[in-house]
Design an enzyme around this catalytic site. Structure first.
Site, mmCIF file in Angstrom:
data_model
loop_
_atom_site.group_PDB
_atom_site.id
_atom_site.type_symbol
_atom_site.label_atom_id
_atom_site.label_comp_id
_atom_site.label_asym_id
_atom_site.label_seq_id
_atom_site.Cartn_x
_atom_site.Cartn_y
_atom_site.Cartn_z
ATOM 1 N N HIS A 15 1.104 -1.400 0.063
ATOM 2 C CA HIS A 15 0.246 0.116 0.352
ATOM 3 C C HIS A 15 0.885 1.238 0.084
ATOM 4 O O HIS A 15 0.543 2.486 -0.188
ATOM 5 C CB HIS A 15 -0.662 0.221 1.327
ATOM 6 C CG HIS A 15 -0.812 0.049 2.760
ATOM 7 N ND1 HIS A 15 -0.178 -0.950 3.643
ATOM 8 C CD2 HIS A 15 0.060 1.192 3.496
ATOM 9 C CE1 HIS A 15 0.449 -0.170 4.387
ATOM 10 N NE2 HIS A 15 0.351 1.729 4.621
ATOM 11 N N ASP A 65 0.882 -7.875 1.747
ATOM 12 C CA ASP A 65 0.412 -6.183 1.738
ATOM 13 C C ASP A 65 2.018 -5.947 1.651
ATOM 14 O O ASP A 65 2.477 -5.186 2.781
ATOM 15 C CB ASP A 65 -0.215 -5.678 2.320
ATOM 16 C CG ASP A 65 0.097 -4.516 2.751
ATOM 17 O OD1 ASP A 65 0.088 -3.326 1.641
ATOM 18 O OD2 ASP A 65 -0.533 -3.949 4.142
ATOM 19 N N SER A 105 4.551 2.674 7.570
ATOM 20 C CA SER A 105 4.786 1.521 7.291
ATOM 21 C C SER A 105 5.707 0.849 5.883
ATOM 22 O O SER A 105 5.975 2.200 5.637
ATOM 23 C CB SER A 105 2.652 1.810 6.389
ATOM 24 O OG SER A 105 1.974 1.427 6.887
#
Length: 470
Positions: free
Chosen positions: A200, A233, A316
């Protein structure tokens, strides 16, 4: 003639008939008349008696051998109150002359008492003012005590030591393209320039976007996507022409225990090189994240490590490391307090962060580097998304078979309508949890499904198959 002279003298003196008195040269003349040898002395005003304790010079004696005054001169008179070295009284001041310095002056004792009182008051006021100014630091500059810093490198296993070893291998990614942009974190995998991050994070770049990588030294380089998988992810990007890279060491996430100390490194809110610490709060926590795309292609299923180390937007893709500085997870999602759902990094930390176990991330990264895509383990069934009971029910809503013909589940004896309640004894509460349990394995792994069918509980062994990722 002699008699007449005497008579005339007596008449002149106004004392007729007193011959004996007229012949006495020292007789007292009548009041107001001059004597035969000297005029009467003027009235003397003695000097005021000085205060007690004042030194007074002794009176000067009259010299015995004082010569007589010249003929016709006024005789010298001794003044007992005159100061030393003076003779006679000073002449009286004339009209309009200034008053004597002694006139109008307060007594000496009163001057001494007034001066003493002023001195005492000045001393008291000065002391009080001095103490106040000293306490307020008016007479000196303030110098606060300070302890010296520790010298030498940080101790092994300390947060400072971990940060010192890991930070050179952590990078910040700025991604833009398709009218959107974002910031994330990654870490170096090898000397060839491969960097692991979240899918992402690089998604905004699309097919023609820009990914700029900033290293801890401040140097920047352009990167390209090697491969990505939304189901896990995870994504791998690569920088070219960069030397002196610092790859991080990968640990073993299967050996992680609850309570182990961990450190998260990343760029929350674009603050590169931020270090936070915490512990492992839980292991094998099944989570799903994403779901912003209408087709659900961005949903990820992770059997995650849970940590209370603060993770915020921008963290992230960054590493979660143990006290040895080894990567044990990839920071990916946090639990948000406002919505109660999982977020890929758009809200602040509430102490519930989740990381992809590094064992799973390593397998996916190797596949992405070698082939550009990753495969997923599957059992070959379709799940009934409308089922709200406990477990995952096998069912189809599009008319297609719920159990893939010839797939792993059919060979194990799974049927449509069965409810899977556990995988290898680990309870399954929903269809998402079943997917997470399966995705945490590798193709070819064997596991046992606990199935409820018609009020009976069955144990069915299954060998996982394989499907291509996106």
């Amino acid at each position: 003639m002699k008699t007449m002279g005497k008579a005339a003298m007596d008449k002149g003196n106004g004392l007729p008939g007193r011959e004996a008195d007229r012949e006495d040269p020292y007789s007292t003349p009548p009041y107001g008349q001059p004597g035969p040898w000297a005029p009467a002395p003027p009235v003397q005003r003695p000097t005021p008696t000085p205060p007690a304790g004042t030194h007074v010079p002794p009176p000067q004696p009259v010299p015995a051998d004082l010569p007589p005054p010249p003929e016709g001169a006024e005789p010298v008179r001794y003044d007992p109150w005159a100061t030393s070295g003076t003779t006679g009284a000073p002449p009286p001041p004339g009209p309009g002359a200034p008053p004597s310095p002694r006139e109008g002056r307060p007594p000496f004792a009163r001057l001494v008492a007034g001066a003493a009182a002023i001195a005492l008051l000045a001393g008291v006021l000065g002391g009080v003012l001095g103490v106040y100014l000293e306490r307020e630091g008016a007479f000196s500059e303030v110098r606060l005590p300070q302890a010296g810093g520790s010298e030498g490198p940080p101790a092994d296993g300390s947060i400072a030591g971990i940060a010192d070893a890991v930070l050179p291998g952590v990078v910040t990614l700025h991604v833009s393209g398709g009218g959107s942009s974002g910031t994330g974190t990654g870490f170096v995998l090898d000397d060839q320039g491969h960097i692991l991050t979240n899918a992402h994070v690089v998604r905004p770049a699309g097919a023609a976007g820009v990914i700029e990588v900033t290293f801890s030294s401040g140097d920047t380089a352009q990167a390209e996507v090697v491969g990505q998988d939304s189901g896990y992810d995870l994504a791998v990007v690569r920088v070219s022409g960069v030397s002196g890279l610092s790859p991080l060491t990968l640990g073993n996430s299967d050996a992680v225990r609850v309570g182990d100390p961990v450190v998260a490194i990343g760029a929350p809110f674009d603050l590169a090189g931020t270090v936070t610490s915490g512990i492992i709060s839980a292991t094998e926590r099944p989570i799903t994240a994403g779901g912003e795309e209408a087709d659900g292609s961005d949903v990820s299923y992770v059997n995650a490590l849970q940590t209370d180390a603060p993770i915020n937007p921008g963290n992230s893709g960054g590493p979660l490391v143990d006290i040895g500085g080894r990567v044990i997870g990839v920071n990916s999602a946090i639990r948000t307090a406002d919505s109660g759902g999982l977020d890929a990094g758009q809200a602040g930390s509430v102490g519930l962060g989740f990381a992809i176990p590094v064992n799973q991330a390593r397998d996916v990264a190797e596949q992405l580097i070698n082939t550009g895509r990753a495969t997923h383990p599957v059992i070959g069934v379709t799940l009934d998304t409308g089922y709200l009971g406990d477990g995952a029910r096998i069912g189809s809503s599009n008319g297609q078979p719920a159990v893939v013909p010839g797939g792993p589940a059919e060979r194990a004896g799974v049927r449509e309508g069965d409810i899977i309640t556990a995988v290898d004894g680990d309870r399954v509460r929903s269809g998402d949890e079943l997917i997470v349990r399966i995705r945490s394995r590798r193709p070819g792994d064997e596991l046992t499904l606990t199935v409820q069918r018609g009020g009976q509980e069955l144990s069915l062994p299954v060998t996982l198959g394989e499907s291509s990722g996106d």
